[in-house]
Scaffold this motif. Structure first.
Motif, short mmCIF file in Angstrom:
data_model
loop_
_atom_site.label_atom_id
_atom_site.label_comp_id
_atom_site.label_asym_id
_atom_site.label_seq_id
_atom_site.Cartn_x
_atom_site.Cartn_y
_atom_site.Cartn_z
N THR A 33 0.83 -1.18 0.00
CA THR A 33 0.00 0.00 0.00
C THR A 33 0.88 1.25 0.00
O THR A 33 1.93 1.27 0.64
CB THR A 33 -0.91 0.02 1.24
OG1 THR A 33 -1.66 -1.20 1.31
CG2 THR A 33 -1.88 1.19 1.19
N MET A 34 0.44 2.27 -0.70
CA MET A 34 1.10 3.57 -0.64
C MET A 34 0.05 4.64 -0.34
O MET A 34 -1.13 4.47 -0.66
CB MET A 34 1.83 3.90 -1.93
CG MET A 34 3.01 2.99 -2.21
SD MET A 34 4.01 3.52 -3.62
CE MET A 34 4.68 5.07 -2.99
N THR A 58 -9.02 2.39 -2.81
CA THR A 58 -8.57 3.65 -2.23
C THR A 58 -9.29 3.96 -0.93
O THR A 58 -10.38 3.46 -0.66
CB THR A 58 -8.78 4.81 -3.21
OG1 THR A 58 -10.17 4.90 -3.55
CG2 THR A 58 -7.97 4.60 -4.47
N TYR A 59 -8.65 4.81 -0.14
CA TYR A 59 -9.21 5.32 1.09
C TYR A 59 -8.96 6.82 1.14
O TYR A 59 -7.91 7.30 0.73
CB TYR A 59 -8.57 4.65 2.31
CG TYR A 59 -8.74 5.44 3.59
CD1 TYR A 59 -9.89 5.33 4.35
CD2 TYR A 59 -7.75 6.33 4.01
CE1 TYR A 59 -10.07 6.07 5.50
CE2 TYR A 59 -7.92 7.08 5.16
CZ TYR A 59 -9.08 6.94 5.91
OH TYR A 59 -9.24 7.68 7.04
N THR A 69 -7.80 13.24 -4.92
CA THR A 69 -7.83 11.99 -5.65
C THR A 69 -6.44 11.38 -5.65
O THR A 69 -5.47 12.03 -6.05
CB THR A 69 -8.30 12.17 -7.09
OG1 THR A 69 -9.59 12.78 -7.11
CG2 THR A 69 -8.38 10.81 -7.79
N ILE A 70 -6.33 10.14 -5.20
CA ILE A 70 -5.06 9.43 -5.23
C ILE A 70 -5.03 8.52 -6.45
O ILE A 70 -6.05 7.94 -6.83
CB ILE A 70 -4.82 8.63 -3.93
CG1 ILE A 70 -3.38 8.12 -3.85
CG2 ILE A 70 -5.82 7.48 -3.79
CD1 ILE A 70 -3.02 7.54 -2.49
N SER A 71 -3.88 8.40 -7.08
CA SER A 71 -3.72 7.55 -8.25
C SER A 71 -2.30 7.02 -8.29
O SER A 71 -1.44 7.46 -7.52
CB SER A 71 -4.06 8.31 -9.54
OG SER A 71 -3.20 9.41 -9.73
N ARG A 72 -2.05 6.09 -9.19
CA ARG A 72 -0.73 5.50 -9.30
C ARG A 72 -0.37 5.25 -10.75
O ARG A 72 -1.24 5.07 -11.61
CB ARG A 72 -0.66 4.19 -8.51
CG ARG A 72 -1.56 3.10 -9.08
CD ARG A 72 -1.54 1.84 -8.24
NE ARG A 72 -2.36 0.80 -8.85
CZ ARG A 72 -2.62 -0.36 -8.29
NH1 ARG A 72 -2.13 -0.64 -7.09
NH2 ARG A 72 -3.37 -1.25 -8.93
N ASP A 73 0.92 5.23 -11.02
CA ASP A 73 1.47 4.85 -12.31
C ASP A 73 2.50 3.77 -12.02
O ASP A 73 3.62 4.06 -11.60
CB ASP A 73 2.11 6.04 -13.01
CG ASP A 73 2.58 5.72 -14.41
OD1 ASP A 73 2.88 4.55 -14.70
OD2 ASP A 73 2.66 6.66 -15.24
N TYR A 80 0.40 9.58 -6.96
CA TYR A 80 0.05 10.99 -7.04
C TYR A 80 -1.10 11.30 -6.08
O TYR A 80 -1.92 10.44 -5.78
CB TYR A 80 -0.37 11.38 -8.45
CG TYR A 80 0.64 11.04 -9.51
CD1 TYR A 80 1.67 11.92 -9.81
CD2 TYR A 80 0.57 9.84 -10.21
CE1 TYR A 80 2.61 11.61 -10.78
CE2 TYR A 80 1.50 9.53 -11.19
CZ TYR A 80 2.52 10.42 -11.47
OH TYR A 80 3.45 10.12 -12.44
N LEU A 81 -1.14 12.54 -5.65
CA LEU A 81 -2.28 13.05 -4.90
C LEU A 81 -2.71 14.36 -5.54
O LEU A 81 -2.02 15.37 -5.41
CB LEU A 81 -1.94 13.26 -3.43
CG LEU A 81 -3.11 13.67 -2.54
CD1 LEU A 81 -4.11 12.52 -2.42
CD2 LEU A 81 -2.63 14.10 -1.16
#
Length: 115
Positions: A33-34, A58-59, A69-73, A80-81
Motif C-alpha cells: 500500500t502507498m 482507495t481510502y 484523488t489518489i492515483s498510481r502509475d 500521485y495526490l
C-alpha cells in the motif's frame, strides 16, 4: 530498502489545486500500500489517503473526500495526490508512505494554502 521521494508542494491560494508526486525505488515489489499523511503546525500527523498496490482500492479521510484523488502509475513506480478546492485547513507538510511488513516514509513536501 524502499526509498520515497516527494515533490509538488508549494504555495497556493484557497480554492486552488496542487498535485503531489511520490516516486518509489528500491525493493518496490514488496510494497502493499502507498499513501499520504500530513502534519499541520501544532497538530498530530493524520492519514489523508492511500491506495492498494494490488487491487487499486482507495481510502480517503472524511476531511478530503470529494476534493482529493489518489492515483498510481505502476510503470513509473509513482503515486500521485491531486488536491483540488484547497482550503487553509489543508496547510501541512505532506508525507508519502509505503507499507509492506515495514513502513517507509518520505521526507515530506510542504503545502501552504493562503491568500
Amino acid at each position: 530498502q524502499v526509498q520515497l521521494v516527494e515533490s509538488g508542494g508549494g504555495l497556493v491560494q484557497p480554492g486552488g489545486s496542487l498535485r503531489l508526486s511520490c516516486a518509489a525505488s528500491g525493493n518496490i515489489f514488496s510494497i502493499d500500500t502507498m499513501g499520504w499523511y500530513r502534519q499541520a503546525p501544532g497538530k498530530e500527523r493524520e492519514g489523508v489517503s492511500c491506495i492498494s498496490n494490488g487491487d487499486g482500492s482507495t481510502y480517503y479521510a472524511d476531511s478530503v473526500k470529494g476534493r482529493f484523488t489518489i492515483s498510481r502509475d505502476n510503470d513509473k513506480n509513482t503515486v500521485y495526490l491531486q488536491m483540488n478546492s484547497l482550503k487553509s485547513e489543508d496547510t501541512a507538510v505532506y508525507y508519502c508512505v509505503a507499507a509492506s511488513s515495514t513502513v517507509y516514509w518520505g521526507q515530506g513536501t510542504p503545502v501552504t494554502v493562503s491568500s
